[in-house]
Each structure stands twice: as C-alpha cells, then as structure tokens.
Design an enzyme around this catalytic site. Structure first.
Site, PDB file in Angstrom:
ATOM      1  N   ILE A 139     -23.437  21.057  -7.072  1.00 15.00           N
ATOM      2  CA  ILE A 139     -22.184  21.901  -6.380  1.00 15.00           C
ATOM      3  C   ILE A 139     -21.239  22.338  -7.493  1.00 15.00           C
ATOM      4  CG2 ILE A 139     -20.613  21.840  -4.437  1.00 15.00           C
ATOM      5  CD1 ILE A 139     -23.206  21.836  -3.368  1.00 15.00           C
ATOM      6  N   LYS A 140     -21.052  23.354  -7.532  1.00 14.82           N
ATOM      7  CA  LYS A 140     -19.872  23.615  -8.669  1.00 14.82           C
ATOM      8  C   LYS A 140     -18.549  23.881  -8.070  1.00 14.82           C
ATOM      9  CE  LYS A 140     -20.824  26.784 -11.882  1.00 14.82           C
ATOM     10  NZ  LYS A 140     -21.207  28.350 -12.391  1.00 14.82           N
ATOM     11  N   ILE A 141     -17.615  23.190  -8.609  1.00 17.63           N
ATOM     12  CA  ILE A 141     -16.113  23.202  -8.283  1.00 17.63           C
ATOM     13  C   ILE A 141     -15.379  23.194  -9.513  1.00 17.63           C
ATOM     14  CG2 ILE A 141     -14.300  21.449  -7.664  1.00 17.63           C
ATOM     15  CD1 ILE A 141     -16.353  19.750  -6.143  1.00 17.63           C
TER      16      ILE A 141
END
Length: 391
Positions: A139-141
C-alpha cells in the site's frame, strides 16, 4: 551477450517496473519482463492508472458491469484498479515466493486527496489491503507529515507499505523512524514480522529538474557546472542514513524477530533532461539492498547499454556532501527545493486522481447509454494525467 540486468541484480539492486495496465497483463507482457528482464516488482500511481484505463478496450466489460450495477465513480475506480493489481500480484507471485517475501511486490496508492489526513489514509490502506487480498501487495502512502503516523499505524496492522514521495533527507529519516515504530507495534500486536514488507520511495530525477531550473536562473558558470548533480548526491546521502539506521541495535532486535529491512527504492528514474545519460539514475545508484523502479524504456535501455560498476554509492558520501555545499554556496536553498517538490508531488497525483475519476465517470456514462467503447470517452482526460508525471 552480457545480461546487464542480471549484473545489476547481482549487485544487489532489485529491478522493478514503474507501470501497469490490463493490456500488459492480458498480453503476458508483465510475465515476460519477470522471466526475461529480471523484473521483480511493480509500482503504480494515479497517473499510470489514468493512462491505462483510457488506452485499452480490455476494461470495457468491467465498465459495463459497473454501470449496470449503478456503482459510484470512486468505488468503480477502486474496483478497476484493484482488479489489475490483484492480477499483477498473481503474476509476480513466483518472485515473491522465490525471494521469501522480499520481492515480487505490487504497489497500489491510497487516494492522494487524503495525503494530509492520517485517519483516512489508514482507513483507505485497510480497505485496499482487504480488496486486493494478496500477501505480496504494497500500500503506497505519501510521506507527508500527516502520512508519517499513518505509516506507523498501517504497519502496526500487519499491512505492508511502500512509502512514496520522499524527496529530502530529514523526511527520509522520519520515514525510517515511522517504519521502526510500526514494526515494533506490529510485533506487540502479535503479527508475524517476516510477512510485513516495506520500501521507502526516494524520488530522484525530479530533484535535478527543480535544482537545474534554479541553477539556470542563477546563471553563473559555477552554478551551471552543478547541473545534474543534486539528485544523485541526495540519494547517495539517503543511502548513508539507511545504512546507519539498519545497523542499529533497535533494528537488530526487529531483525531477530524476523523483520525485513525497509529498503530504499529509487523512484522517478527516467531522465527529464535529454542531455543526460538515459540510465544515469540507475548506474549512479547501485548498492546492496536497494530497489530501482523504472519505466519499461529505462529497463530496455539498461539492458542495452547500462554499466554495472559495482557499488556506486557507498564511497561517494564525501563527494555528495560537497555537491550540497557547492549548491548552497551559489544560492540554491535545498530546504525550499524539497518543500516545493513535496507540495507539487502531492498536487500532481491529486490532479491525476481527479482526471482518473473524471475519465471513469465519462466511461460509465457511455457504458450506461450503450454508446460504443466506454473508454473512448476518457481519452481526453488521460492526456492531462500523463503530463502530470509518475513515480
């Protein structure tokens, strides 16, 4: 012929692809890159998806189904993008299994409009993790100030994270602190640390683009002589910080519990200036335990004429510090450069996300009316998204 990408991999650099589309998946192109070009991971962003959804009829059946079901635009975007990412995770599963969970990862980004809202970022991360439902997902944050606590909280849930939009050294140090805190909380929460992965996406070419613009404006010969040096120096000093953090006693305690280090990932590695060597941001950033995510054009360029000269980072720290001192001496404010790039980075992805939403909305409307190819309605939106640039 020499397998240059294999040499790069042997030097400790994981080759990842910065692109994804359903055409690439359905044609077997991604699997071919995995098998023949040593591609061991995939990164995506809103710009990539905006372009992918506008360019291919492969999405038409799903758009029609979503239109018939009356699914709202934002949820439709999640259904479309997670479908591709889930498929890509399955394609990359051999790399994941073969590396014991280190590589073979595929990234999907949270809605960039919530980059400054920690709670919503975590909620979005959990939803995407559940939707894709694959162990090799990232998951890209975004690494905004508000994103730091979201990184910790997401990792604490046992969810693997790709921290994106890192431009500066101090923010990178804060990202590594957020990672350590998240893994410590994950351990306290009873999660198996060996299953949780993370990378820190440190952006490269955009730094040169911004610094070079300022050097040109200054105009002196000394200033012009520094063009094309800031980005590599910045990344090299980031790697120095990485080696310090991941040799600490604090990290060793997590490693003993099964944790994998949060590897630095060099992002934005296509050159923005045609005068620069097209593989400079690969050749000058070779070191063990790193990832370089590249557009397919850069992968093929490196396979053709890239030079793997061993570790090009570890011995360069003093030279990198001199570049920073020289930039300061001619009047380049690197703190302002980094702040500008972070603000613009979030804004560009927000713009791409909006264009993605607008494109899908038009496609759903076309599908609901039964007017030809739904994707044709979205092509105009993707042109603007493509200009926004990706990771």
């Amino acid at each position: 012929m020499t397998d240059k990408l294999n040499e790069l991999t042997a030097a400790g650099v994981a080759v990842w692809l910065d692109d994804l589309s359903r055409v690439r998946l359905s044609s077997g192109g991604l699997d071919q890159l995995r098998r023949e070009k040593h591609v061991a991971g995939v990164t995506t962003n809103p710009t990539i998806f905006a372009k992918a959804l506008s360019d291919a009829d492969e999405y038409n059946w799903q758009l029609r189904d979503l239109a018939i079901r009356g699914i709202e635009v934002e949820e439709s975007v999640r259904m479309l993008t997670t479908y591709d990412v889930r498929w890509a995770c399955d394609v990359m599963r051999p790399s994941y299994d073969g590396s014991e969970g280190v590589d073979g990862r595929v990234s999907i980004e949270v809605d960039p409009r919530v980059a400054h809202d920690s709670d919503r970022t975590v909620a979005e991360a959990k939803a995407l993790w559940w939707l894709v439902d694959r162990p090799n997902l990232f998951i890209k944050i975004p690494a905004t100030e508000e994103g730091l606590s979201a990184i910790t909280d997401t990792l604490a849930e046992g969810i693997s994270v790709n921290v994106t939009l890192i431009f500066g050294l101090d923010r990178y140090s804060a990202v590594m602190e957020a990672f350590l805190a998240g893994m410590e909380q994950a351990k306290a929460n009873g999660h198996d640390l060996s299953t949780i992965g993370s990378v820190a996406s440190f952006f490269v070419s955009r730094v040169d683009a911004e610094v070079d613009k300022r050097l040109e404006k200054i105009g002196s010969e000394q200033a012009k002589s520094l063009r094309g040096k800031a980005a590599v120096a910045n990344a090299q000093l980031a790697y120095e910080r990485y080696t310090e953090v991941f040799s600490s006693d604090r990290w060793k305690a997590l490693a003993d519990a099964g944790a994998h280090p949060q590897r630095p990932l060099w992002a934005s590695t296509s050159t923005k200036n045609p005068d620069y060597r097209d593989v400079i941001y690969v050749e000058e950033l070779i070191a063990p335990g790193t990832v370089n995510t590249m557009p397919e054009s850069v992968i093929h360029a490196y396979a053709d004429h890239g030079e793997t000269r061993g570790d090009t980072i570890t011995g360069a720290y003093d030279a990198a510090r001199k570049v920073f001192a020289d930039l300061e001496s001619v009047g380049v404010d690197m703190a302002d450069v980094i702040a500008t790039l972070e603000r613009e980075g979030v804004e560009k992805f927000e713009a791409s996300w909006q264009e993605l939403l607008d494109g899908v909305r038009k496609s759903l409307e076309a599908a609901a009316k039964g007017k030809g190819s739904p994707n044709k309605a979205a092509k105009g939106n993707a042109k603007g998204a493509e200009k926004a640039g990706g990771a």
